[in-house]
Motif scaffolding. Structure first.
Motif, short mmCIF file in Angstrom:
data_model
loop_
_atom_site.label_atom_id
_atom_site.label_comp_id
_atom_site.label_asym_id
_atom_site.label_seq_id
_atom_site.Cartn_x
_atom_site.Cartn_y
_atom_site.Cartn_z
N ILE A 1 -6.50 3.28 -6.63
CA ILE A 1 -7.44 3.20 -5.65
C ILE A 1 -8.21 2.31 -5.48
N ASP A 2 -8.86 1.77 -6.73
CA ASP A 2 -9.75 0.57 -6.77
C ASP A 2 -8.99 -0.76 -6.51
N ASP A 3 -7.62 -0.67 -6.70
CA ASP A 3 -6.87 -1.85 -6.20
C ASP A 3 -6.73 -2.06 -4.96
N LEU A 4 -6.56 -0.98 -4.32
CA LEU A 4 -6.30 -0.78 -2.74
C LEU A 4 -7.60 -1.33 -1.89
N TYR A 5 -8.58 -1.23 -2.80
CA TYR A 5 -10.01 -1.67 -2.14
C TYR A 5 -9.86 -3.32 -1.99
N SER B 1 -2.76 -5.67 -12.81
CA SER B 1 -3.54 -5.46 -14.22
C SER B 1 -3.32 -3.92 -14.15
N THR B 2 -3.41 -3.03 -13.35
CA THR B 2 -2.93 -1.53 -13.64
C THR B 2 -1.72 -1.29 -14.07
N LYS C 1 0.74 -1.15 -0.02
CA LYS C 1 -0.06 0.08 0.16
C LYS C 1 0.84 1.25 -0.12
N SER C 2 2.17 1.22 0.86
CA SER C 2 2.85 2.45 0.74
C SER C 2 3.53 2.75 -0.67
N GLU C 3 3.81 1.75 -0.95
CA GLU C 3 4.47 1.70 -2.64
C GLU C 3 3.56 2.15 -3.55
N LYS D 1 -9.70 11.00 -2.16
CA LYS D 1 -10.49 9.48 -2.28
C LYS D 1 -9.13 8.33 -1.83
N MET D 2 -7.92 8.88 -2.43
CA MET D 2 -6.86 7.88 -1.90
C MET D 2 -6.45 8.09 -0.56
#
Length: 430
Positions: free
Chosen positions: A176-180, A247-248, A128-130, A421-422
């Motif tokens: 952001i979607d990935d972090l969900y 994917s991103t 998450k930090s990266e 949002k992030m």
């Protein structure tokens, strides 16, 4: 030394097959086995299964082992099956019979579970930090190049005007979607399984609440069978999280490779971030981004690998579950490397601000020119036909002074809203 050793030998070929590459992988996990063992030793002392002095001795020696792990001198020789057997051997070597008591009220099964979940919590936090570091760079680049137009494509055909501001911030918001997914995986991992033993609990009066608190878990996996069934499921959740990031990154890497092509010439990078050809002196190859693309595509296969290993197993432990470690651990190391290299390289990107001077991009403005007719009172279908006829006749005159104002358009990037949002997603579970 094997924790399940009953005093007779195992054929060397069988031993090699069943142990696999556990020793190498366990070097990454050993620190977490020590953390869990310390919590377990303290708890054993608190509930009276060992004396306070024995508990303190175990904790002291486990701290010494932790120092060797942090210092890079901890090893797991071929004579040991895994980190658990090596750590227990070191405790017995130093403490004698007291060292033999560390395995009281636990199984190698819940040792693996808790070490892996502690590892995943730490790795997901680092990931998450990266991601946040890359996100911040992308939004900074979006701000810097917000007004530089970029051709938008559909079907790989020239479509509508975009901008580097839109392009960079699109990938930022996608992260952001990935972090969900990553946060969901973290929440699943953040449940203490220690005390489930072999999957059916123990007749010893262990205090699972105390080990939960000691190791920093938010809660425990209460049902001991459910805790055991988490083996493989926790790794699969983490795999879905990192595969979403992959994917991103893969799509971004593909865009970069495409945009670096001389046929596009939208972006360039310094020579030191590209490679040459053995026979073509003019080449500047995007090898870093091609490898990020390939590694990230490989990572996206990891959830399916874990599904196929675990999907038809009944409850209870099965040796099949050993294989999930060799799938998830390298994937986590790869996604961290890809994030680091994407940030390292992308901060050196050079943007071409004269792309749309090429007349072939005049057709990018057909929709905006059409929309202007509609805003002046012409029905959309009539304006569409008129524009099509002018394009066919070669008389089309593009309106290039475009004015996009709605939220998220190239004239209104909403970068601060995306930052907020992030902030909301990265403030959770860290």
């Amino acid at each position: 030394m094997k924790l399940w050793d009953k005093g007779f030998s195992t054929d060397q070929k069988i031993d090699h097959f069943t142990v696999g590459n556990d020793r190498e992988l366990d070097l990454l996990l050993a620190k977490y086995d020590v953390i869990a063992s310390k919590a377990h030793a303290k708890m054993l002392g608190d509930v009276g299964l060992i004396t306070k002095d024995e508990s303190e001795d175990l904790v002291r020696e486990l701290d010494s082992i932790a120092k060797t792990i942090d210092g890079g001198t901890f090893t797991i020789e071929d004579s040991f099956e895994d980190m658990h057997s090596k750590i227990e051997f070191l405790l017995i070597e130093k403490l004698g019979n007291t060292g033999k008591k560390i395995h009281t009220a636990r199984s190698r099964n819940d040792q693996v579970l808790v070490a892996m979940q502690l590892y995943l919590k730490n790795e997901l936090t680092e990931i998450k930090s990266e991601v946040r570091i890359l996100f911040d760079l992308l939004l900074d680049l979006a701000e810097t190049h917000r007004s530089t137009l970029l051709p938008g494509y559909t079907h790989l055909q020239i479509a509508m005007p975009s901008s580097f501001g839109l392009w960079f911030s699109a990938y930022a918001e996608s992260l952001i979607d990935d972090l969900y997914f990553v946060n969901a995986a973290y929440k699943i991992a953040d449940q203490n399984p220690l005390g489930s033993a072999a999957g059916y609990g123990s007749s010893f009066p262990v205090d699972r609440t105390s080990t939960t608190k000691e190791m920093g878990f938010t809660t425990m996996k209460y049902n001991v069978v459910a805790a055991q069934m988490g083996r493989g499921k926790v790794e699969k959740a983490a795999a879905f999280g990192i595969s979403s990031i992959a994917s991103t990154l893969s799509k971004l890497a593909m865009d970069i490779c495409l945009y670096m092509s001389q046929n596009f010439d939208f972006i360039t990078f310094p020579d030191e971030l590209t490679t040459g050809s053995s026979i073509m002196p003019h080449k500047k190859n995007p090898d870093v981004f091609e490898l990020i693309r390939a590694k990230c595509n490989k990572i996206q296969a990891v959830p399916n690998q874990l599904v196929l290993i675990t999907n038809n197993l009944p409850s209870g432990y099965h040796r099949d579950l050993q294989l999930v470690k060799e799938v998830i651990v390298p994937a986590i190391q790869d996604i961290k490397a890809c994030l680091e290299l994407m940030h390292f390289s992308l901060k050196e990107i050079k943007v071409n601000d004269k792309i749309l001077e090429d007349p072939k991009y005049n057709y990018l403005f057909s929709v905006d020119t059409l929309n202007e007719l509609v805003k002046n009172g012409m029905p959309f279908r009539d304006a569409y036909k008129k524009m099509g006829a002018e394009i066919e006749a070669g008389t089309f005159q593009p309106k290039k002074d475009i004015h996009h104002t709605h939220e998220g358009s190239l004239g209104n990037l909403c970068l601060e809203e995306i930052r907020e949002k992030m902030k909301g997603i990265t403030d959770h579970y860290i």
